[in-house]
Design a protein around this motif. Structure first.
Motif, short mmCIF file in Angstrom:
data_model
loop_
_atom_site.label_atom_id
_atom_site.label_comp_id
_atom_site.label_asym_id
_atom_site.label_seq_id
_atom_site.Cartn_x
_atom_site.Cartn_y
_atom_site.Cartn_z
N SER A 141 0.81 -1.22 0.00
CA SER A 141 0.00 0.00 0.00
C SER A 141 0.84 1.27 0.00
O SER A 141 0.36 2.34 -0.37
N SER A 142 2.10 1.18 0.44
CA SER A 142 2.96 2.36 0.45
C SER A 142 3.77 2.51 -0.83
O SER A 142 3.88 3.60 -1.38
N SER A 143 4.34 1.40 -1.30
CA SER A 143 5.28 1.49 -2.43
C SER A 143 4.74 0.95 -3.74
O SER A 143 5.44 0.97 -4.75
N GLY A 144 3.50 0.43 -3.76
CA GLY A 144 2.86 0.06 -5.01
C GLY A 144 3.09 -1.39 -5.43
O GLY A 144 3.42 -2.25 -4.61
N MET A 145 2.91 -1.64 -6.73
CA MET A 145 3.01 -2.98 -7.27
C MET A 145 4.44 -3.50 -7.20
O MET A 145 5.40 -2.72 -7.22
N ILE A 146 4.59 -4.81 -7.14
CA ILE A 146 5.90 -5.46 -7.11
C ILE A 146 6.25 -5.82 -8.56
O ILE A 146 5.72 -6.80 -9.11
N PRO A 147 7.13 -5.04 -9.22
CA PRO A 147 7.38 -5.23 -10.66
C PRO A 147 7.82 -6.64 -11.02
O PRO A 147 7.42 -7.17 -12.07
N GLU A 148 8.64 -7.27 -10.17
CA GLU A 148 9.16 -8.60 -10.50
C GLU A 148 8.03 -9.63 -10.59
O GLU A 148 8.04 -10.50 -11.46
N THR A 149 7.04 -9.52 -9.71
CA THR A 149 5.91 -10.44 -9.75
C THR A 149 5.05 -10.18 -10.99
O THR A 149 4.64 -11.12 -11.68
N VAL A 150 4.79 -8.92 -11.27
CA VAL A 150 4.00 -8.58 -12.47
C VAL A 150 4.69 -9.09 -13.73
O VAL A 150 4.04 -9.65 -14.62
N ASP A 151 6.01 -8.91 -13.82
CA ASP A 151 6.77 -9.39 -14.98
C ASP A 151 6.53 -10.88 -15.20
O ASP A 151 6.30 -11.33 -16.34
N LEU A 152 6.58 -11.67 -14.13
CA LEU A 152 6.42 -13.12 -14.26
C LEU A 152 5.00 -13.50 -14.64
O LEU A 152 4.78 -14.41 -15.45
N LEU A 153 4.01 -12.82 -14.07
CA LEU A 153 2.62 -13.12 -14.40
C LEU A 153 2.30 -12.83 -15.86
O LEU A 153 1.51 -13.54 -16.49
N LEU A 154 2.91 -11.79 -16.40
CA LEU A 154 2.62 -11.38 -17.77
C LEU A 154 3.44 -12.13 -18.82
O LEU A 154 3.13 -12.07 -20.00
N ASP A 155 4.48 -12.82 -18.38
CA ASP A 155 5.29 -13.60 -19.31
C ASP A 155 4.45 -14.72 -19.92
O ASP A 155 3.75 -15.44 -19.20
N ARG A 156 4.54 -14.89 -21.24
CA ARG A 156 3.73 -15.92 -21.90
C ARG A 156 4.08 -17.33 -21.44
O ARG A 156 3.28 -18.26 -21.62
N SER A 157 5.25 -17.53 -20.86
CA SER A 157 5.64 -18.85 -20.38
C SER A 157 5.06 -19.17 -19.01
O SER A 157 5.19 -20.30 -18.53
N PHE A 158 4.40 -18.19 -18.36
CA PHE A 158 3.81 -18.42 -17.05
C PHE A 158 2.69 -19.44 -17.18
O PHE A 158 1.71 -19.22 -17.90
N SER A 159 2.81 -20.56 -16.47
CA SER A 159 1.85 -21.67 -16.64
C SER A 159 1.11 -22.02 -15.37
O SER A 159 0.38 -23.02 -15.33
N LEU A 160 1.27 -21.23 -14.30
CA LEU A 160 0.62 -21.51 -13.04
C LEU A 160 -0.70 -20.75 -12.93
O LEU A 160 -1.04 -19.95 -13.80
N CYS A 161 -1.42 -20.98 -11.84
CA CYS A 161 -2.68 -20.28 -11.57
C CYS A 161 -2.55 -19.48 -10.28
O CYS A 161 -1.91 -19.93 -9.33
N ILE A 162 -3.18 -18.33 -10.25
CA ILE A 162 -3.35 -17.61 -8.97
C ILE A 162 -4.49 -18.30 -8.24
O ILE A 162 -5.62 -18.35 -8.74
N ARG A 163 -4.21 -18.84 -7.06
CA ARG A 163 -5.20 -19.63 -6.32
C ARG A 163 -5.85 -18.85 -5.17
O ARG A 163 -6.98 -19.15 -4.79
N GLU A 164 -5.14 -17.87 -4.62
CA GLU A 164 -5.68 -17.07 -3.52
C GLU A 164 -4.98 -15.72 -3.49
O GLU A 164 -3.85 -15.60 -3.98
N GLU A 165 -5.66 -14.75 -2.91
CA GLU A 165 -4.99 -13.50 -2.54
C GLU A 165 -4.98 -13.41 -1.02
O GLU A 165 -6.03 -13.56 -0.37
N LEU A 166 -3.80 -13.18 -0.46
CA LEU A 166 -3.63 -13.00 0.97
C LEU A 166 -3.21 -11.56 1.24
O LEU A 166 -2.72 -10.87 0.34
N ALA A 167 -3.37 -11.12 2.46
CA ALA A 167 -2.94 -9.77 2.82
C ALA A 167 -2.43 -9.78 4.26
O ALA A 167 -2.92 -10.54 5.10
N LEU A 168 -1.46 -8.93 4.51
CA LEU A 168 -0.88 -8.81 5.85
C LEU A 168 -0.80 -7.34 6.23
O LEU A 168 -0.24 -6.53 5.49
N ARG A 169 -1.38 -7.02 7.38
CA ARG A 169 -1.24 -5.66 7.92
C ARG A 169 0.14 -5.59 8.59
O ARG A 169 0.34 -6.14 9.68
N VAL A 170 1.06 -4.94 7.90
CA VAL A 170 2.45 -4.95 8.33
C VAL A 170 2.66 -3.96 9.47
O VAL A 170 2.30 -2.78 9.36
#
Length: 271
Positions: A54-83
């Motif tokens: 929430s302070s520093s925004g999206m995590i570019p490394e994760t977005v890069d992997l999700l958008l790569d055409r070779s990404f073959s996994l599924c997002i199964r859940e979204e978790l959150a932690l109040r840091v």
């Protein structure tokens, strides 16, 4: 059935992994790509990767992997932690150097300026690594987790730090199979046609169907200047008739649309 997470031990990724999967074998790995690769090679495993702070925004490394055409996994859940961060160090010692990951240093920047205006800031790969380095230098401290204080023999000098501003980190759980039930959100990877107004035309069907877009992030396509993939999270399951209608209309304005997952969104944990 192991769960890989972005290590090392006693990071906030480790904390959310312990809270969500208390009875599973937890495996710390040194980078987000290595978490994804481990899950890819182990069909019964899961992986936890950070997606947004929430302070520093999206995590570019994760977005890069999700958008790569070779990404073959599924997002199964979204978790959150109040840091909630802790200042770790040695009681009575003058702090000359403060270690932490970039996100905590950014979140606590005003607090640091007020409390330690002359301290030298050192950005490192994780909050656990910050605690480890602080344990080696008498005049240093770390913004980290309370568990890291125990691991590295430091004292909790202050907790929570800069708690007047919400600090929420969100994570995706990745796996091989789609989520079974309870989906509340769907993420897509989209390559738009190169036309004037294509993004607006693509988004309009979601507005017409009354669907909220929680995230929309652009990412350049390597080797194709001014061409972008978009990562989107829609607050609806992919079985929702409104989602089906919206994507059917929106598809006309794309070269490519990939479903990354339709998944439950868990209530935030507290650190």
């Amino acid at each position: 059935m192991s769960v890989a997470f972005l290590g090392p031990a006693q990071t906030f990724s480790h904390l959310v992994a312990k809270k969500r999967f208390p009875k599973r074998k937890l495996l710390p790995l040194p980078s987000i790509p290595e978490v994804v690769e481990y899950v890819r090679r182990h069909p019964l495993s899961s992986g936890i990767v950070p997606i947004e702070n929430s302070s520093s925004g999206m995590i570019p490394e994760t977005v890069d992997l999700l958008l790569d055409r070779s990404f073959s996994l599924c997002i199964r859940e979204e978790l959150a932690l109040r840091v909630r961060l802790a200042l770790l160090g040695r009681r009575g010692a003058k702090i000359k150097t403060l270690y932490s990951h970039a996100a905590p240093l950014y979140h606590c920047r005003n607090w640091i300026m007020q409390r330690f205006p002359e301290v030298q800031l050192r950005r490192v790969a994780s909050t656990a690594e910050a605690a480890r380095l602080a344990s080696l230098e008498p005049a240093s401290a770390a913004l980290s987790t309370r568990d890291a204080a125990i691991l590295y023999g430091l004292e909790v000098l202050e907790y929570p730090v800069a708690d007047d501003t919400a600090n929420l980190t969100q994570f995706f759980v990745l796996g091989h199979r789609p989520a079974g039930s309870g989906a509340r959100e769907t993420s897509l990877a989209v390559l738009l046609k190169e036309k004037v107004g294509s993004l607006c035309s693509f988004l309009e069907p979601f507005r017409e169907e009354g669907l909220n877009l929680k995230r929309i992030v652009s990412h350049p396509v390597m080797g194709h200047p001014n061409t972008y993939f978009f990562f989107l999270s829609v607050q609806a399951p992919n079985t929702d008739p409104r989602f089906i209608q919206a994507t059917e209309k929106a598809k006309k304005h794309t070269w490519e649309m990939r479903l990354l997952g339709s998944y439950p969104v868990r209530r935030p944990y507290s650190s």
